[in-house]
Design a protein around this motif. Structure first.
Motif, PDB file in Angstrom:
ATOM      1  N   MET A  45       0.991  -1.327  -0.076  1.00 22.27           N
ATOM      2  CA  MET A  45       0.002   0.028  -0.116  1.00 22.27           C
ATOM      3  C   MET A  45       0.692   1.342   0.001  1.00 22.27           C
ATOM      4  O   MET A  45       0.436   2.070  -0.632  1.00 22.27           O
ATOM      5  CB  MET A  45      -0.952  -0.159   1.107  1.00 22.27           C
ATOM      6  CG  MET A  45      -1.754   1.082   1.333  1.00 22.27           C
ATOM      7  SD  MET A  45      -3.005   1.291  -0.234  1.00 22.27           S
ATOM      8  CE  MET A  45      -3.955  -0.031   0.064  1.00 22.27           C
ATOM      9  N   LYS A  46       1.992   1.161   0.887  1.00 20.71           N
ATOM     10  CA  LYS A  46       2.886   2.326   0.756  1.00 20.71           C
ATOM     11  C   LYS A  46       3.448   2.640  -0.555  1.00 20.71           C
ATOM     12  O   LYS A  46       3.720   3.668  -0.775  1.00 20.71           O
ATOM     13  CB  LYS A  46       4.069   2.344   1.728  1.00 20.71           C
ATOM     14  CG  LYS A  46       3.565   2.237   3.286  1.00 20.71           C
ATOM     15  CD  LYS A  46       4.770   1.989   4.135  1.00 20.71           C
ATOM     16  CE  LYS A  46       4.332   2.249   5.697  1.00 20.71           C
ATOM     17  NZ  LYS A  46       5.470   1.955   6.699  1.00 20.71           N
ATOM     18  N   LEU A  93       0.826   4.316  -2.843  1.00 13.51           N
ATOM     19  CA  LEU A  93       0.577   5.675  -2.244  1.00 13.51           C
ATOM     20  C   LEU A  93       1.878   6.449  -2.697  1.00 13.51           C
ATOM     21  O   LEU A  93       1.756   7.588  -3.186  1.00 13.51           O
ATOM     22  CB  LEU A  93       0.230   5.726  -0.758  1.00 13.51           C
ATOM     23  CG  LEU A  93      -0.902   5.212  -0.354  1.00 13.51           C
ATOM     24  CD1 LEU A  93      -0.810   5.192   1.390  1.00 13.51           C
ATOM     25  CD2 LEU A  93      -1.988   5.978  -0.672  1.00 13.51           C
ATOM     26  N   ALA A  94       2.940   5.989  -2.693  1.00  8.81           N
ATOM     27  CA  ALA A  94       4.099   6.766  -3.227  1.00  8.81           C
ATOM     28  C   ALA A  94       4.230   6.933  -4.396  1.00  8.81           C
ATOM     29  O   ALA A  94       4.413   7.977  -5.203  1.00  8.81           O
ATOM     30  CB  ALA A  94       5.487   5.867  -2.767  1.00  8.81           C
ATOM     31  N   ALA A  95       3.733   5.755  -5.392  1.00 12.56           N
ATOM     32  CA  ALA A  95       3.637   6.022  -6.554  1.00 12.56           C
ATOM     33  C   ALA A  95       2.386   6.866  -7.149  1.00 12.56           C
ATOM     34  O   ALA A  95       2.688   7.800  -8.149  1.00 12.56           O
ATOM     35  CB  ALA A  95       3.256   4.758  -7.390  1.00 12.56           C
TER      36      ALA A  95
END
Length: 514
Positions: free
Chosen positions: A3-4, A7-9
C-alpha cells in the motif's frame, strides 16, 4: 508495504501532473498586448461643436420602430432623412445616395481602384420606445439645443428615471442624453462626420466605400437590412469587410472582474435565436372540481424540465481565442485552467457559468419568458401556453433546439409553434485585414485596451449581409462601464462626449487607412 508503494507512486504521479500543469501554464503563449509606455492616446479625438450639434439634431427626431411595420409612425423617419441631407450636403454631393424600400439609406463613395473589393459600414436609425414617454406631449423647449450647465426641468411626459427628456439631446456634464445616443445613431453620425471631414480634406478612397442604414433593426430588419443586402447581392457586390454594432470596450473590471484593463470586444459572430410557443392541453372546467393535474400544472412541469435540462456548455473557437487574448491579464489559476483545457476545461466552464453574461458565451441559453393559463380565478383552462426564448450558440441549429424541446415534451399533449427564428451566424476570420485594422486604430486611441474576438449575444443587422461578405465585424469603439451598458434600451441612455469623439475619429481613420 504494498500500500505504501502504491501511495508513493500516486504521490509521484500527482507531483508530475502538477509540474506538467505549471510548466504548461508558464510556457503557454497568451496574446501579447502592445501598449505605449505612458498609455496615452496618440491623437486628439475631441468632437467639434458642429458635430455635436448635428448629432443632437438627429437624436431629437423620435424614429421609433414598431413591431407591426405598417403601424410605424413614418413622419419622423421622413423628417430624419431630410435632416441628414440638410446636415451633410457635401456627403450627398460626393457620394451616390439611394433609398431601398423607401426608408433604407444607401451611400456609395467611389474609389480610385475598382478592382479592389469595397468595404461596407452599417448602422440603423430606428430606436426602441421609451417607457412612459409620449412624444406628442413634448414642447418646443424639448428640441432646443444648448450645452446645459444646469438640469433641464421636466418637459413632456417621460419616466422620472431619465435625467433629461429622452428626445431632447441635452448636453450636460460631458454627456449627450437621449434615446439612440448609444443604440445606434452614434455610429451613423460618426460615419457621416468621418466622410464629411475626409471630403473636406480632399480625400478620395482607394477602394469603394458603402454605407447602409436600416430603418427597422430593432424589430428584425426585415424591411431594411434584408432588402439592402438583397440589393447588394443583385449588383454582384462582395465586400472585403463589413462593420456593424455588436461589441464595445468594456471598462476595466466590468466584463471580467480580475482584468483591470479595457477589453475591446469585437464580435466575429453572433448567436441565433428561436422563440417557441408551447400549447399544453389538459382537462378544463370549474375550479371547484379540479383534476389531479390541470393544463397549467403540466405546463409548470414542462417549464421545470426546460430549466433543468440546459444545453451543454462548450468553448467554441472565438471564445477559445478570447481566453488566449485575455488570459495573460488574469490570475495564475485562471491562466492554468486556460493553458490546460485538456484537463481543466470543466473547471473553466464552471467559472463561466457563474455569471449570466459569461454563461451566455458558452451555451445555447433557455429563457422562459411568458406563461398563460385561465383568464378567470375560478376556471381551469383546457389549454395553457408557455413561451420560451433560446439564444443559439454558433455550431448549433434551430432544428436541434426544436428536437431538444420535443424530447422534453414527450408524454404530454403539446403543440409547438415557432414564433420567430434565426440561425446563428458564421464565424469571421481574425487573420485578415478587416480584423487587423481594428487593432491598428484602437492602439492609437485606447493603447491600454486588449482587443479580442468575441461572440455577440444580441442580434444585429449584420447577419443579413453574410450573403455579400465572409468578414463581418461587430464593434463600436466606446468604453462603457456596467451602468452605461445597462442604459442601452433602458432609462437614461447617454453617450459621453469623449466616446462620441473617439468614435468619429476611429471610423474616419478606418475609411482612410483600410
Amino acid at each position: 508495504m504494498k500500500m505504501k508503494k502504491i501511495l508513493a507512486a500516486l504521490f509521484i504521479l500527482l507531483l508530475i501532473l502538477i509540474l506538467v500543469l505549471v510548466v504548461r501554464t508558464v510556457t503557454y503563449k497568451f496574446g501579447k498586448v502592445t501598449r505605449n509606455v505612458d498609455d496615452k492616446e496618440l491623437v486628439n479625438t475631441a468632437p467639434s461643436e458642429q458635430s455635436v450639434r448635428r448629432f443632437v439634431g438627429g437624436i431629437r427626431i423620435p424614429t421609433i420602430s414598431n413591431e407591426v411595420y405598417e403601424e410605424t409612425d413614418f413622419k419622423p423617419f421622413d423628417e430624419f432623412m431630410k435632416y441628414l441631407a440638410d446636415s451633410y450636403p457635401e456627403v450627398y454631393r460626393v457620394m451616390d445616395a439611394d433609398t431601398i424600400n423607401t426608408y433604407g439609406l444607401v451611400f456609395h463613395w467611389k474609389g480610385r481602384n475598382s478592382d479592389l473589393k469595397p468595404i461596407l459600414f452599417l448602422s440603423h436609425y430606428d430606436v426602441v420606445p421609451v417607457v412612459g414617454y409620449d412624444p406628442s406631449t413634448a414642447t418646443v423647449a424639448d428640441t432646443v439645443f444648448r450645452f446645459h450647465d444646469k438640469p433641464l426641468p421636466p418637459i413632456g411626459t417621460y419616466s422620472e428615471k431619465w435625467d433629461y427628456p429622452p428626445f431632447s439631446g441635452a448636453v450636460a456634464g460631458g454627456r449627450i442624453y437621449g434615446r439612440g445616443t448609444l443604440d445606434m445613431k452614434c455610429m451613423l453620425f460618426s460615419l457621416m462626420e468621418g466622410a464629411d471631414n475626409l471630403i473636406a480634406e480632399g480625400f478620395q478612397p482607394e477602394r469603394d466605400i458603402w454605407f447602409a442604414f436600416g430603418q427597422d433593426e430593432e424589430v428584425s430588419g426585415r424591411q431594411g437590412a434584408f432588402n439592402i443586402a438583397g440589393y447588394f447581392k443583385q449588383k454582384g457586390l462582395r465586400f472585403s469587410a463589413v462593420y456593424d454594432e455588436g461589441g464595445i470596450i468594456a471598462a476595466p473590471g466590468s466584463a471580467i472582474e480580475s482584468i483591470q484593463e479595457p477589453l475591446a470586444l469585437v464580435g466575429v459572430g453572433e448567436k441565433g435565436f428561436l422563440t417557441l410557443r408551447l400549447t399544453i392541453k389538459g382537462m378544463g372546467g370549474h375550479s371547484s372540481m379540479p383534476p389531479s393535474k390541470s393544463s397549467l400544472v403540466y405546463a409548470a412541469e414542462i417549464i421545470e424540465k426546460l430549466n433543468d435540462n440546459q444545453f451543454p456548455a462548450e468553448i467554441i473557437s472565438p471564445i477559445a481565442a478570447f481566453f488566449d487574448n485575455v488570459g495573460g491579464e488574469m490570475g495564475f489559476f485562471s491562466r492554468m485552467a486556460i493553458a490546460n483545457q485538456w484537463l481543466l476545461e470543466p473547471l473553466l466552464l464552471k467559472t463561466m457559468e457563474k455569471s449570466p453574461a459569461s454563461n451566455a458565451l458558452v451555451r445555447t441559453t433557455t429563457a422562459i419568458t411568458m406563461a398563460k393559463g385561465s383568464d378567470a380565478a375560478n376556471v381551469l383552462a383546457s389549454e395553457a401556453e408557455v413561451t420560451v426564448n433560446f439564444r443559439i450558440l454558433p455550431g448549433e441549429s434551430v432544428a436541434g433546439v426544436i428536437e431538444h424541446v420535443k424530447k422534453l415534451c414527450e408524454g404530454y399533449d403539446v403543440a409547438i409553434h415557432v414564433v420567430s427564428e434565426r440561425e446563428p451566424s458564421s464565424i469571421s476570420p481574425e487573420n485578415v485585414r478587416g480584423f487587423g485594422i481594428i487593432k491598428e486604430e484602437m492602439a492609437k486611441i485606447y493603447p491600454a485596451a486588449i482587443v479580442t474576438s468575441y461572440i455577440t449575444i444580441g442580434g444585429t443587422d449584420s447577419y443579413k449581409y453574410q450573403t455579400v461578405s465572409d468578414d463581418i465585424y461587430r464593434f463600436l469603439p466606446i468604453c462603457l462601464n456596467q451602468y452605461e451598458q445597462r442604459t442601452i434600451h433602458n432609462e437614461n441612455e447617454y453617450i459621453s462626449l469623449e466616446n462620441f469623439g473617439k468614435m468619429q475619429w476611429y471610423f474616419k481613420e478606418l475609411m482612410k487607412n483600410y
